[in-house]
Write a protein that holds these residues in place. Structure first.
Motif, PDB file in Angstrom:
ATOM      1  N   GLN A 131     -32.256-112.252 -90.113  1.00  0.00           N
ATOM      2  CA  GLN A 131     -31.466-113.178 -89.308  1.00  0.00           C
ATOM      3  C   GLN A 131     -32.386-114.093 -88.504  1.00  0.00           C
ATOM      4  O   GLN A 131     -32.129-115.276 -88.357  1.00  0.00           O
ATOM      5  N   GLY A 132     -33.493-113.547 -88.034  1.00  0.00           N
ATOM      6  CA  GLY A 132     -34.462-114.347 -87.282  1.00  0.00           C
ATOM      7  C   GLY A 132     -35.035-115.473 -88.120  1.00  0.00           C
ATOM      8  O   GLY A 132     -35.195-116.599 -87.632  1.00  0.00           O
ATOM      9  N   ASP A 133     -35.327-115.182 -89.380  1.00  0.00           N
ATOM     10  CA  ASP A 133     -35.853-116.226 -90.269  1.00  0.00           C
ATOM     11  C   ASP A 133     -34.790-117.275 -90.586  1.00  0.00           C
ATOM     12  O   ASP A 133     -35.093-118.469 -90.665  1.00  0.00           O
ATOM     13  N   ILE A 134     -33.552-116.852 -90.746  1.00  0.00           N
ATOM     14  CA  ILE A 134     -32.469-117.811 -90.979  1.00  0.00           C
ATOM     15  C   ILE A 134     -32.324-118.720 -89.764  1.00  0.00           C
ATOM     16  O   ILE A 134     -32.182-119.941 -89.898  1.00  0.00           O
ATOM     17  N   SER A 135     -32.402-118.148 -88.583  1.00  0.00           N
ATOM     18  CA  SER A 135     -32.334-118.937 -87.353  1.00  0.00           C
ATOM     19  C   SER A 135     -33.471-119.952 -87.294  1.00  0.00           C
ATOM     20  O   SER A 135     -33.261-121.117 -86.954  1.00  0.00           O
ATOM     21  N   LYS A 136     -34.679-119.506 -87.616  1.00  0.00           N
ATOM     22  CA  LYS A 136     -35.830-120.414 -87.608  1.00  0.00           C
ATOM     23  C   LYS A 136     -35.640-121.566 -88.598  1.00  0.00           C
ATOM     24  O   LYS A 136     -35.962-122.711 -88.284  1.00  0.00           O
ATOM     25  N   ILE A 137     -35.112-121.268 -89.776  1.00  0.00           N
ATOM     26  CA  ILE A 137     -34.871-122.315 -90.777  1.00  0.00           C
ATOM     27  C   ILE A 137     -33.850-123.311 -90.238  1.00  0.00           C
ATOM     28  O   ILE A 137     -34.053-124.524 -90.292  1.00  0.00           O
ATOM     29  N   GLU A 138     -32.735-122.791 -89.707  1.00  0.00           N
ATOM     30  CA  GLU A 138     -31.670-123.661 -89.211  1.00  0.00           C
ATOM     31  C   GLU A 138     -32.104-124.490 -88.004  1.00  0.00           C
ATOM     32  O   GLU A 138     -31.580-125.571 -87.768  1.00  0.00           O
ATOM     33  N   ASN A 139     -33.059-123.984 -87.238  1.00  0.00           N
ATOM     34  CA  ASN A 139     -33.551-124.711 -86.074  1.00  0.00           C
ATOM     35  C   ASN A 139     -34.728-125.623 -86.389  1.00  0.00           C
ATOM     36  O   ASN A 139     -35.251-126.292 -85.507  1.00  0.00           O
ATOM     37  N   GLY A 140     -35.164-125.626 -87.649  1.00  0.00           N
ATOM     38  CA  GLY A 140     -36.273-126.483 -88.044  1.00  0.00           C
ATOM     39  C   GLY A 140     -37.629-125.937 -87.681  1.00  0.00           C
ATOM     40  O   GLY A 140     -38.617-126.667 -87.674  1.00  0.00           O
TER      41      GLY A 140
END
Length: 91
Positions: free
Chosen positions: A57-66
């Motif tokens: 989930q942390g990596d998905i968040s990082k992707i979505e936040n650029g």
């Protein structure tokens, strides 16, 4: 996008250096937008997407936040979770 932001962005885009930098990031912005929209269309949280893909989930968040550049492998996992086909093109 709010009218205030659009007006601000349009003003900034008059500066050639800013415009070039903004345009150079267009592909990254498009990927982020597509991921967020696909997740919302599927009506799932980042945690649920994590469970479907095996991506934290942390990596998905990082992707979505650029704050991260997803690999091709990661993009394929995301596309599969959304029931979509990954298409990449040069235009």
């Amino acid at each position: 996008m709010s009218k205030y932001f659009k007006d601000f962005l349009n003003e900034q885009l008059k500066d050639e250096e800013f415009r070039k930098e903004y345009e150079s990031l267009e592909a990254e912005f498009q990927i982020i937008k597509e991921i967020i929209e696909a997740r919302k269309d599927k009506n799932i949280t980042q945690k649920e997407l994590s469970d479907l893909t095996g991506i934290t989930q942390g990596d998905i968040s990082k992707i979505e936040n650029g704050n991260a550049n997803p690999s091709l492998k990661t993009l394929k996992k995301l596309a599969a979770a959304f029931g979509k086909k990954l298409v990449i093109s040069f235009e």
